[in-house]
Motif scaffolding. Structure first.
Motif, PDB file in Angstrom:
ATOM      1  N   ARG A   1      48.136  11.621  49.682  1.00  7.77           N
ATOM      2  CA  ARG A   1      46.833  10.995  49.928  1.00  7.77           C
ATOM      3  C   ARG A   1      46.679   9.714  49.117  1.00  7.77           C
ATOM      4  O   ARG A   1      46.182   8.695  49.613  1.00  7.77           O
TER       5      ARG A   1
ATOM      6  N   PHE B   1      47.887  16.887  55.976  1.00 10.12           N
ATOM      7  CA  PHE B   1      48.410  16.645  54.629  1.00 10.12           C
ATOM      8  C   PHE B   1      48.988  17.930  54.032  1.00 10.12           C
ATOM      9  O   PHE B   1      50.033  17.908  53.374  1.00 10.12           O
TER      10      PHE B   1
ATOM     11  N   ALA C   1      50.324  17.142  48.159  1.00 11.38           N
ATOM     12  CA  ALA C   1      49.295  16.609  49.056  1.00 11.38           C
ATOM     13  C   ALA C   1      48.492  15.505  48.370  1.00 11.38           C
ATOM     14  O   ALA C   1      48.156  14.487  48.993  1.00 11.38           O
TER      15      ALA C   1
END
Length: 257
Positions: free
Chosen positions: A153, A127, A149
């Motif tokens: 997610r 990520f 990131a």
């Protein structure tokens, strides 16, 4: 509902679901406390909003209080009275960006790219690698703040898509499709690392994200191309124009020096 209104409803719904969003008069402000990028902090008017001068003063003050540029992104036909009010208040049009959309039957296969692998990030390192490609791809320097990131997610964990493209194991591109609402998702943050551009990676990554979103039950994927060249890339895999989005902002506060 016409597709352009569908798209605007999707964007506003996601903003309202954000845990840090603000409601200022007839506006929803998407505020990211840990991500100062202007594209991650903006307001959307309510449908057919007719803001007063007091509403706009309050909106501007809220952006200033949170150390963000006063900025809005919306389709003008969603709230026709808002653009004239913003211009009268001193806002400047950044651009009028096309909005494009693709349905499952419209998606076309891209040209293959040698040694290209596209997969969903799983580990923290993956990520972070995807976020770094995005950060640099959109003009950032150094390390990202963490917003990229976190967005990837959230997208992957909420029914959307995240993707990291690599060439021989080296991060080459990244992007995602947002959490879907009523079968719509936004393809956003697509970036290709500078040393890997003009090889077809952007088209391949876009097609992968789009097809994966369809596999996960989405009926439409929409996006905003960065420029005419990027628009042609998306058109080449089946995207078409469905509307135009206004990006408009207000410069620094003169009183702040």
């Amino acid at each position: 509902m016409p597709m352009d209104l569908d798209v605007q409803t999707h964007a506003r719904t996601l903003a309202l679901r954000s845990p840090d969003h603000l409601r200022i008069g007839p506006f929803t402000v998407l505020y990211n406390p840990n991500w100062s990028n202007k594209y991650a902090n903006y307001a959307i008017p309510d449908r057919n909003a007719e803001p007063t001068a007091e509403d706009l003063d309050a909106l501007i003050a809220a952006f200033r209080e949170y150390d963000r540029m006063p900025r809005l992104e919306f389709l003008p036909g969603w709230a026709p009275a808002v653009e004239p009010a913003l211009l009268a208040a001193g806002f400047t049009v950044e651009n009028r960006a096309p909005v494009m959309a693709c349905a499952p039957d419209d998606l076309l296969p891209p040209k293959p790219v040698d040694s290209l692998t596209i997969a969903e990030p799983v580990t923290a390192a993956e990520f972070e690698a995807a976020a770094l490609v995005q950060h640099h791809g959109y003009g950032g320097t150094g390390e990202p703040e963490g917003g990229e990131a976190a967005w990837l997610r959230a997208a992957a964990g909420g029914g959307g898509v995240a993707a990291l493209a690599t060439i021989d194991g080296v991060p080459a591109g990244a992007g995602g499709c947002s959490v879907p609402v009523d079968g719509l998702t936004e393809l956003a943050g697509l970036a290709v690392a500078g040393t890997f551009r003009r090889r077809g990676i952007g088209a391949a990554l876009c097609a992968h994200l789009t097809s994966t979103a369809f596999e996960r039950g989405c009926r439409v994927v929409w996006l905003e191309p960065g420029d005419a060249d990027v628009e042609r890339i998306y058109a080449g895999i089946g995207y078409r124009r469905v509307g135009e989005k206004l990006n408009i902002s207000l410069g620094p506060d003169p009183a702040a020096g």
